[in-house]
Design a protein around this motif. Structure first.
Motif, mmCIF file in Angstrom:
data_model
loop_
_atom_site.group_PDB
_atom_site.id
_atom_site.type_symbol
_atom_site.label_atom_id
_atom_site.label_comp_id
_atom_site.label_asym_id
_atom_site.label_seq_id
_atom_site.Cartn_x
_atom_site.Cartn_y
_atom_site.Cartn_z
ATOM 1 N N VAL A 302 8.898 -10.147 6.886
ATOM 2 C CA VAL A 302 7.910 -11.043 7.513
ATOM 3 C C VAL A 302 7.776 -10.698 9.058
ATOM 4 C CG1 VAL A 302 9.469 -12.848 8.216
ATOM 5 C CG2 VAL A 302 7.102 -13.748 7.675
ATOM 6 N N HIS A 303 8.650 -10.156 9.650
ATOM 7 C CA HIS A 303 8.536 -10.023 11.104
ATOM 8 C C HIS A 303 7.916 -8.316 11.593
ATOM 9 C CE1 HIS A 303 10.605 -13.725 11.971
ATOM 10 N NE2 HIS A 303 11.644 -13.300 11.256
ATOM 11 N N ARG A 304 7.672 -7.738 10.435
ATOM 12 C CA ARG A 304 7.341 -6.218 10.735
ATOM 13 C C ARG A 304 5.711 -6.274 10.705
ATOM 14 N NH1 ARG A 304 11.458 -5.716 12.028
ATOM 15 N NH2 ARG A 304 10.146 -4.555 13.601
ATOM 16 N N HIS A 305 5.289 -4.836 11.381
ATOM 17 C CA HIS A 305 3.846 -4.903 11.369
ATOM 18 C C HIS A 305 3.171 -5.242 9.887
ATOM 19 C CE1 HIS A 305 0.029 -3.142 12.129
ATOM 20 N NE2 HIS A 305 0.197 -3.215 13.548
ATOM 21 N N PRO A 306 1.861 -5.946 10.061
ATOM 22 C CA PRO A 306 1.036 -6.072 8.645
ATOM 23 C C PRO A 306 0.909 -4.936 7.767
ATOM 24 C CG PRO A 306 0.307 -7.397 10.535
ATOM 25 C CD PRO A 306 1.405 -6.515 10.957
ATOM 26 N N ALA A 307 0.634 -3.620 8.462
ATOM 27 C CA ALA A 307 0.570 -2.581 7.696
ATOM 28 C C ALA A 307 1.739 -2.055 7.037
ATOM 29 C CB ALA A 307 0.022 -1.318 8.496
ATOM 30 N N VAL A 308 2.943 -2.579 7.381
ATOM 31 C CA VAL A 308 4.299 -2.163 6.619
ATOM 32 C C VAL A 308 4.088 -3.094 5.612
ATOM 33 C CG1 VAL A 308 7.006 -2.198 7.087
ATOM 34 C CG2 VAL A 308 5.320 -1.182 8.729
ATOM 35 N N ILE A 309 4.180 -4.221 5.601
ATOM 36 C CA ILE A 309 4.040 -5.416 4.657
ATOM 37 C C ILE A 309 3.209 -5.104 3.687
ATOM 38 C CG2 ILE A 309 3.449 -7.671 4.123
ATOM 39 C CD1 ILE A 309 4.378 -8.329 7.084
ATOM 40 N N ALA A 310 2.033 -4.697 3.880
ATOM 41 C CA ALA A 310 0.824 -4.361 2.816
ATOM 42 C C ALA A 310 1.707 -3.124 2.046
ATOM 43 C CB ALA A 310 -0.331 -3.938 3.527
ATOM 44 N N SER A 311 2.174 -2.339 2.631
ATOM 45 C CA SER A 311 2.588 -0.855 1.943
ATOM 46 C C SER A 311 3.934 -1.046 1.048
ATOM 47 C CB SER A 311 2.915 0.119 2.971
ATOM 48 O OG SER A 311 1.507 0.639 3.406
ATOM 49 N N VAL A 312 4.666 -2.202 1.533
ATOM 50 C CA VAL A 312 6.094 -2.474 0.855
ATOM 51 C C VAL A 312 5.221 -3.277 -0.501
ATOM 52 C CG1 VAL A 312 7.722 -4.028 0.834
ATOM 53 C CG2 VAL A 312 7.589 -2.482 2.802
ATOM 54 N N LEU A 313 4.570 -4.149 -0.244
ATOM 55 C CA LEU A 313 4.071 -4.869 -1.446
ATOM 56 C C LEU A 313 3.260 -4.054 -2.563
ATOM 57 C CD1 LEU A 313 2.680 -8.103 0.067
ATOM 58 C CD2 LEU A 313 4.611 -7.970 -1.198
ATOM 59 N N HIS A 314 2.361 -3.158 -2.057
ATOM 60 C CA HIS A 314 1.752 -2.032 -3.006
ATOM 61 C C HIS A 314 3.003 -1.138 -3.602
ATOM 62 C CE1 HIS A 314 0.071 1.720 -3.858
ATOM 63 N NE2 HIS A 314 -0.795 1.047 -4.288
ATOM 64 N N ARG A 315 3.839 -0.692 -2.973
ATOM 65 C CA ARG A 315 4.772 0.116 -3.602
ATOM 66 C C ARG A 315 5.546 -0.694 -4.699
ATOM 67 N NH1 ARG A 315 9.893 1.172 -0.147
ATOM 68 N NH2 ARG A 315 10.399 -0.989 -0.649
ATOM 69 N N ASP A 316 5.837 -1.700 -4.440
ATOM 70 C CA ASP A 316 6.752 -2.584 -5.278
ATOM 71 C C ASP A 316 6.119 -3.339 -6.513
ATOM 72 O OD1 ASP A 316 8.909 -1.419 -4.047
ATOM 73 O OD2 ASP A 316 9.523 -2.811 -2.796
ATOM 74 N N PHE A 317 4.894 -3.540 -6.297
ATOM 75 C CA PHE A 317 4.271 -4.774 -7.228
ATOM 76 C C PHE A 317 2.687 -4.109 -7.702
ATOM 77 C CE2 PHE A 317 7.179 -7.078 -4.622
ATOM 78 C CZ PHE A 317 8.007 -7.613 -5.545
ATOM 79 N N CYS A 318 2.348 -3.006 -7.575
ATOM 80 C CA CYS A 318 1.156 -2.392 -7.973
ATOM 81 C C CYS A 318 1.342 -2.367 -9.670
ATOM 82 C CB CYS A 318 0.747 -1.083 -7.441
ATOM 83 S SG CYS A 318 -0.684 -0.383 -8.159
ATOM 84 N N ARG A 319 0.415 -3.069 -10.198
ATOM 85 C CA ARG A 319 0.397 -3.062 -11.635
ATOM 86 C C ARG A 319 0.087 -1.667 -12.177
ATOM 87 N NH1 ARG A 319 0.209 -8.374 -13.484
ATOM 88 N NH2 ARG A 319 -0.842 -9.820 -12.073
ATOM 89 N N GLY A 320 -0.891 -0.794 -11.527
ATOM 90 C CA GLY A 320 -1.017 0.590 -11.995
ATOM 91 C C GLY A 320 -2.240 0.676 -12.989
ATOM 92 N N ARG A 321 -2.894 -0.470 -13.269
ATOM 93 C CA ARG A 321 -4.034 -0.361 -14.368
ATOM 94 C C ARG A 321 -5.096 -1.184 -13.888
ATOM 95 N NH1 ARG A 321 -0.052 -4.550 -16.677
ATOM 96 N NH2 ARG A 321 -1.234 -6.363 -16.606
ATOM 97 N N ASP A 322 -5.367 -1.250 -12.664
ATOM 98 C CA ASP A 322 -6.470 -1.509 -11.972
ATOM 99 C C ASP A 322 -6.601 -1.041 -10.573
ATOM 100 O OD1 ASP A 322 -9.045 -2.725 -11.531
ATOM 101 O OD2 ASP A 322 -8.373 -4.831 -11.951
ATOM 102 N N ASP A 323 -7.795 -1.213 -9.839
ATOM 103 C CA ASP A 323 -7.887 -1.037 -8.509
ATOM 104 C C ASP A 323 -6.764 -2.188 -7.740
ATOM 105 O OD1 ASP A 323 -9.987 0.942 -8.800
ATOM 106 O OD2 ASP A 323 -11.391 -0.970 -9.000
ATOM 107 N N VAL A 324 -6.393 -1.801 -6.582
ATOM 108 C CA VAL A 324 -5.562 -2.863 -5.940
ATOM 109 C C VAL A 324 -5.644 -2.687 -4.433
ATOM 110 C CG1 VAL A 324 -3.541 -1.079 -5.590
ATOM 111 C CG2 VAL A 324 -3.087 -3.566 -5.646
ATOM 112 N N THR A 325 -5.971 -3.779 -3.886
ATOM 113 C CA THR A 325 -6.220 -4.202 -2.498
ATOM 114 C C THR A 325 -5.186 -5.209 -2.003
ATOM 115 O OG1 THR A 325 -8.392 -3.435 -2.368
ATOM 116 C CG2 THR A 325 -7.796 -4.708 -0.662
ATOM 117 N N VAL A 326 -4.301 -4.713 -1.069
ATOM 118 C CA VAL A 326 -3.529 -5.656 -0.336
ATOM 119 C C VAL A 326 -3.840 -5.753 1.017
ATOM 120 C CG1 VAL A 326 -1.116 -6.639 0.200
ATOM 121 C CG2 VAL A 326 -1.478 -5.015 -1.576
#
Length: 336
Positions: A302-326
């Motif tokens: 939560v204390h990291r740069h927002p760009a890091v947070i967005a990339s971590v969430l995409h890496r670990d929680f992308c469904r892989g069956r639709d476009d995705v935006t975080v």
């Protein structure tokens, strides 16, 4: 200031032969966006070291590359993303520590080349962020991050995001056009056009403006959040399945949307008010991302740069069956 962006360019780094491609691609993007030879050279150096670090410590990974729109000009953002068991960050940051195939400048030197450098690493892997701006650029870094990827690397993306900054206030939008591909993108872009004209308008009026612009298209899910820094208040309005959360170090609140399709059928979307949100993170995401994530499972993230947070969430929680935006925005009244 209005900010919108293109898809994240993903460079897969699976062997050392791809390091040169990453370097050239990043350097060309910098030159295309106004970086002079010296500044583009810094971008090339950082891309080389990030890609080399992936091979050395993770075996493989990805470089996520994008141009960052500024009030005047552009910056370049690079994120190195891997799923390895982490690495010795202190050793990597030491000058002279070779990451394989380089002169051993170390990530410490990279952190000095970049105007913004941040890292998050745990047992799931690592995300390293570098943002570089031309030496003549004295504008502050904007505290937001976005990870946007189309299904199957389609050049068209049905998700659209938009940010507006104005005198300490922020208005953030995510639109998910129904389906994916070109028709979905046209629907989402229609909504964005209406939003960009008056991003701080009264929420029910703004949603209705977007609805009218999207009629005749596939329609889509829409959510926007308006942060008033002077009043320390956030207003959220959503229709459809855009997820959103307000997150502080010790708590998280989900933001509720109404059912319906903007550009199709929906009941008037009553906005919701949230007080005392300065210093919080606003996270908005399309349904290409799973909703069952919790930043508390990532100590310190939560204390990291927002760009890091967005990339971590995409890496670990992308469904892989639709476009995705975080989209992750730090709500800070001082930024205007």
């Amino acid at each position: 200031m209005n900010i919108s962006g293109s898809l994240t360019q993903v460079l897969r780094i699976e062997d050392s032969s791809q390091i040169g491609y990453a370097r050239r691609t990043a350097q060309q993007l910098a030159e295309l966006h106004g970086f002079d030879e010296r500044d583009a050279g810094r971008v090339a150096l950082v891309a080389t070291e990030l890609a080399s670090n992936l091979i050395k410590h993770a075996g493989h990974g990805e470089i996520h590359l994008r141009a960052l729109k500024r009030l005047d000009g552009f910056g370049i953002e690079m994120l190195a993303v891997d799923r390895a068991q982490g690495f010795d960050l202190d050793a990597c940051l030491a000058d002279g520590f070779s990451t394989g195939g380089t002169q051993g400048i170390g990530l410490g030197a990279v952190s000095r080349q970049a105007e913004v450098f941040d890292v998050y690493a745990d047992q799931r892997g690592a995300v390293l962020l570098a943002r570089l701006y031309p030496r003549s650029d004295r504008q502050p870094d904007m505290p937001y991050g976005v990870s946007q990827h189309s299904l199957h690397d389609d050049p068209a993306c049905g998700d659209v995001w938009h940010l507006a900054y104005n005198n300490g206030s922020i208005s953030a939008l995510v639109v998910d056009g129904l389906g994916h591909g070109e028709d979905a993108e046209r629907a989402a872009r229609a909504g964005e056009r209406a939003f960009a004209l008056t991003p701080f308008a009264e929420p029910t009026v703004l949603m209705e403006d977007m609805h009218r612009e999207m009629i005749g298209s596939r329609g889509g899910a829409v959510a926007f959040a308006q942060f008033d820094g002077a009043r320390d208040q956030l207003i959220f309005a959503g229709v459809g399945n855009i997820g959103a959360s307000l997150i502080a170090a010790d708590k998280s609140r989900g933001l509720a949307s109404h059912p319906g399709i903007v550009g199709g059928q929906y009941r008037k979307a009553r906005p919701f008010d949230y007080a005392h949100v300065n210093g919080h993170l606003l996270i908005m995401y399309s349904d290409g991302l799973q909703s069952r994530w919790n930043l508390q499972d990532y100590p310190g993230l939560v204390h990291r740069h927002p760009a890091v947070i967005a990339s971590v969430l995409h890496r670990d929680f992308c469904r892989g069956r639709d476009d995705v935006t975080v989209l992750v925005v730090a709500l800070e009244a001082a930024h205007g």
